[in-house]
Design a protein around this motif. Structure first.
Motif, PDB file in Angstrom:
ATOM      1  N   ALA A   9       0.834  -1.204   0.000  1.00  0.00           N
ATOM      2  CA  ALA A   9       0.000   0.000   0.000  1.00  0.00           C
ATOM      3  C   ALA A   9       0.870   1.257   0.000  1.00  0.00           C
ATOM      4  O   ALA A   9       0.540   2.248  -0.656  1.00  0.00           O
ATOM      5  CB  ALA A   9      -0.935  -0.010   1.213  1.00  0.00           C
ATOM      6  N   PHE A  10       1.974   1.224   0.731  1.00  0.00           N
ATOM      7  CA  PHE A  10       2.886   2.379   0.739  1.00  0.00           C
ATOM      8  C   PHE A  10       3.404   2.653  -0.673  1.00  0.00           C
ATOM      9  O   PHE A  10       3.512   3.795  -1.099  1.00  0.00           O
ATOM     10  CB  PHE A  10       4.068   2.139   1.708  1.00  0.00           C
ATOM     11  N   VAL A  11       3.722   1.580  -1.405  1.00  0.00           N
ATOM     12  CA  VAL A  11       4.219   1.736  -2.774  1.00  0.00           C
ATOM     13  C   VAL A  11       3.103   2.287  -3.670  1.00  0.00           C
ATOM     14  O   VAL A  11       3.297   3.256  -4.404  1.00  0.00           O
ATOM     15  CB  VAL A  11       4.740   0.389  -3.327  1.00  0.00           C
ATOM     16  N   ARG A  12       1.919   1.673  -3.577  1.00  0.00           N
ATOM     17  CA  ARG A  12       0.800   2.102  -4.428  1.00  0.00           C
ATOM     18  C   ARG A  12       0.460   3.582  -4.231  1.00  0.00           C
ATOM     19  O   ARG A  12       0.117   4.292  -5.167  1.00  0.00           O
ATOM     20  CB  ARG A  12      -0.454   1.270  -4.107  1.00  0.00           C
ATOM     21  N   HIS A  13       0.538   4.033  -2.972  1.00  0.00           N
ATOM     22  CA  HIS A  13       0.148   5.412  -2.672  1.00  0.00           C
ATOM     23  C   HIS A  13       1.312   6.397  -2.736  1.00  0.00           C
ATOM     24  O   HIS A  13       1.117   7.578  -2.452  1.00  0.00           O
ATOM     25  CB  HIS A  13      -0.516   5.477  -1.290  1.00  0.00           C
ATOM     26  N   GLY A  14       2.479   5.906  -3.067  1.00  0.00           N
ATOM     27  CA  GLY A  14       3.632   6.809  -3.087  1.00  0.00           C
ATOM     28  C   GLY A  14       3.925   7.370  -1.714  1.00  0.00           C
ATOM     29  O   GLY A  14       4.380   8.499  -1.562  1.00  0.00           O
ATOM     30  N   ALA A  15       3.656   6.536  -0.702  1.00  0.00           N
ATOM     31  CA  ALA A  15       3.842   7.001   0.678  1.00  0.00           C
ATOM     32  C   ALA A  15       5.301   6.870   1.105  1.00  0.00           C
ATOM     33  O   ALA A  15       5.592   6.524   2.230  1.00  0.00           O
ATOM     34  CB  ALA A  15       2.928   6.216   1.622  1.00  0.00           C
ATOM     35  N   THR A  16       6.166   7.046   0.156  1.00  0.00           N
ATOM     36  CA  THR A  16       7.584   6.983   0.463  1.00  0.00           C
ATOM     37  C   THR A  16       8.287   8.007  -0.403  1.00  0.00           C
ATOM     38  O   THR A  16       8.003   8.129  -1.582  1.00  0.00           O
ATOM     39  CB  THR A  16       8.148   5.570   0.207  1.00  0.00           C
ATOM     40  N   GLN A  17       9.128   8.795   0.204  1.00  0.00           N
ATOM     41  CA  GLN A  17       9.891   9.744  -0.608  1.00  0.00           C
ATOM     42  C   GLN A  17      11.363   9.382  -0.458  1.00  0.00           C
ATOM     43  O   GLN A  17      11.867   8.539  -1.176  1.00  0.00           O
ATOM     44  CB  GLN A  17       9.522  11.174  -0.209  1.00  0.00           C
ATOM     45  N   CYS A  18      12.057   9.953   0.546  1.00  0.00           N
ATOM     46  CA  CYS A  18      13.445   9.519   0.709  1.00  0.00           C
ATOM     47  C   CYS A  18      13.502   8.120   1.318  1.00  0.00           C
ATOM     48  O   CYS A  18      14.482   7.399   1.164  1.00  0.00           O
ATOM     49  CB  CYS A  18      14.234  10.520   1.552  1.00  0.00           C
ATOM     50  N   GLY A  19      12.426   7.725   2.021  1.00  0.00           N
ATOM     51  CA  GLY A  19      12.326   6.359   2.525  1.00  0.00           C
ATOM     52  C   GLY A  19      12.874   6.124   3.919  1.00  0.00           C
ATOM     53  O   GLY A  19      12.667   5.052   4.484  1.00  0.00           O
TER      54      GLY A  19
END
Lengths: 153, 285
Positions: A88-98
Motif C-alpha cells: 500500500a505504501f508503494v501504491r500510494h507513493g507514501a515513500t519519498q526519501c524512505g
C-alpha cells in the motif's frame, strides 16, 4: 553479557555490553532496516515491535529485551513478498526519501494488529511518533487506510 | 550513555528488587521504561535493576477509585477501558499528551512520576486528583500523597532501597468535573505551561477545587491559595478569570529557549481560566 531474544521469529543469542541500546545491537546484527535518526526518541525511524508494542529502539536498553520477541521491518515482508502495508505504501507513493518508512510501517502494523478498521484519526495518532522529513504525511495515512480496507494485516 | 554500567539485574519479586537497590558495594538504580536512563550520562550508575518482571503492570477498579501498577505503560492508561468518570477522563487526557505513541508504550506511570521533569504531563493530573503512591521497601510499605513526593526531587525523597509500586487514584462522585490544558509549540513538544483542574460542586457552589500546573516551574505544583479562594463561591466567568490571576501569583517561573518568564506569566492565568471553564462544563450530574 549474553542477550537471548527472538528477532523476526529467529532465536538469537548475542554478546552485548550492558549499556548498549537495542538500536545499535540490531544494526550490528545486520538488521539495517532499523534506522538511527535522532537517537533521542523524537523521530521514530528506529521503531520496532517489542513483544507487540511499538517502541523507539534508540531509547531501549538491549538488556531490557532478554527473552523478548522483536520485530523489525525485515520481518514484515521481503521485496519478493511484501507485507500488504508495504504494498500500500508503494501504491500510494507514501515513500519519498524512505528513511522513515521502516519505523512508520512498524507503527502502522501495530495499529492494524489492534485496530483492523482504523479511522483517519486513529492512523494519525498511531503514526504521531514517526517524523517524515519529506512531509509525506497524507499519503502514508491513505496507504494505511487502504491496507486496512483490504482486510489484511 | 551509562559509561560505567557493568550489571543488569532482573529480579522477580519486589523484595529482591529492593535488596538489589540497597546494595552498598555497587550503585544500582531502578529501570522502568528506560527512556530517562537511556539519555542519562550518570557516571556513578553501575547497575540497573529491571522492574519489568515484578508484575506491576495493571489498572484495577478498587470500588473507591483506581489502583495503577507503577510499571503500567502510560499508553495503557490512555486507552484503558477500566478508567472512567472525572478521574479517568483526566488521567486519559494527561497521558494522551505525553510524547508520542512510541514513547507512551515505553514510559511507565511510576517512571514518569519518579523521574519527573518540569514539563511532565501526568504529575499535575495526579496532583489535581489527590492521588497517592504506595512505596515498598522490601516487605514494609508506606503510602504517601503525590504532593508530598513532589515537594522535592522524588529520587531524593525515596530511600535508596525504596520503590514506588502503585499509584492510587480516588474516584469522584456526581458534581465533579476535570480538565487538562496543555500549551505547547507542537502537538508532541513539551508543554510550556500545562494546567490540570478538578472542580467539585455542591448546590451550585464550589465545594472543592484543585489547580495543578507543570511546564512553567521547576517541578509540577498545586496552587493551594487559589484553590482555597475558589471554595465556597459560585462559579462565574469573572471568578475563574480572577482565579487564573491568583494561580499565577508567587510562582518561581522557569525561563528557557521555549518561553520567557514573562511569556509564561501572561499565558498561565489564561490557561487556568480556560481549564476551570472546561472542568465546569465537564461536571457530571
Amino acid at each position: 553479557m549474553k542477550l537471548t531474544l527472538t528477532i523476526n521469529g529467529k532465536l538469537r543469542s548475542i554478546e552485548i555490553a550492558p549499556n548498549v541500546m537495542l538500536l545499535d545491537v540490531l544494526r550490528a546484527a545486520g538488521y539495517k532496516g532499523v534506522k538511527k535518526g535522532c537517537g533521542e526518541g523524537s523521530c521514530g525511524a528506529c521503531a520496532v515491535l517489542i513483544d507487540g508494542r511499538p517502541r523507539n529502539s534508540c531509547l531501549t536498553f538491549a538488556a531490557q529485551c532478554e527473552g523478548s520477541e522483536v520485530l523489525t521491518v525485515e520481518g514484515l515482508g521481503t521485496p519478493e513478498n511484501p507485507h500488504p502495508l508495504q504494498d500500500a505504501f508503494v501504491r500510494h507513493g507514501a515513500t519519498q526519501c524512505g528513511y522513515c518508512n521502516p519505523g512508520s510501517l512498524i507503527a502502522a502494523k501495530s495499529l492494524l494488529d489492534h485496530t483492523p478498521a482504523p479511522t483517519w484519526e486513529d492512523v494519525k495518532e498511531a503514526l504521531d511518533g514517526n517524523l517524515c522529513r519529506c512531509t509525506g504525511y497524507v499519503k502514508r495515512i491513505e496507504a494505511v487506510l487502504d491496507a486496512a480496507s483490504l482486510g489484511k494485516k | 550513555m551509562l559509561k560505567n554500567l557493568t550489571h543488569v539485574h532482573r529480579p522477580s519479586t519486589i523484595e529482591e528488587a529492593c535488596a538489589l537497590l540497597a546494595a552498598q558495594d555497587r550503585k544500582n538504580v531502578a529501570l522502568a521504561g528506560g527512556t530517562f536512563l537511556a539519555e542519562s550520562a550518570d557516571l556513578t550508575i553501575q547497575g540497573l535493576v529491571d522492574l519489568s518482571r515484578l508484575e506491576l503492570g495493571y489498572i484495577r477498579d478498587t470500588g473507591t477509585g483506581y489502583a495503577i501498577g507503577a510499571m503500567t505503560p502510560v499508553q495503557d492508561v490512555f486507552k484503558s477501558p477500566v478508567l472512567q468518570g472525572p478521574s479517568g477522563k483526566l488521567l486519559k487526557a494527561a497521558t494522551g499528551r505525553i510524547g508520542s505513541t512510541l514513547l507512551r508504550h515505553a514510559i511507565t506511570v511510576g517512571g514518569n512520576l519518579v523521574c519527573v521533569f518540569p514539563w511532565s504531563d501526568l504529575p499535575p493530573a495526579l496532583l489535581a486528583l489527590d492521588a497517592e503512591v504506595q512505596i515498598r521497601k522490601g516487605i514494609p510499605k508506606r503510602t504517601v500523597p503525590v504532593q508530598t513526593l513532589l515537594e522535592r526531587n522524588p529520587r531524593d525523597f525515596l530511600d535508596r532501597a525504596e520503590l514506588v509500586t502503585e499509584i492510587i487514584v480516588p474516584a469522584f462522585g456526581p458534581g465533579t468535573g476535570t480538565s487538562f490544558t496543555k500549551f505547547a509549540k507542537t502537538a508532541n513538544d513539551y508543554g510550556l505551561a500545562t494546567v490540570a483542574v478538578r472542580l467539585t460542586l455542591r448546590q451550585g457552589l464550589i465545594r472543592e477545587a484543585r489547580l495543578a500546573i507543570s511546564g512553567a516551574t521547576k517541578r509540577p505544583v498545586r496552587r493551594p491559595a487559589a484553590e482555597a479562594w475558589l471554595e465556597g463561591l459560585a462559579p462565574t466567568p469573572a471568578l475563574f478569570a480572577e482565579a487564573g490571576v491568583r494561580a499565577a501569583q508567587d510562582l518561581d517561573l522557569t525561563q528557557d529557549f521555549r518561553a520567557s518568564k514573562e511569556y509564561r506569566s501572561e499565558i498561565l492565568p489564561v490557561l487556568v481560566r480556560r481549564g476551570l471553564e472546561e472542568a465546569l462544563r465537564q461536571v457530571t450530574a
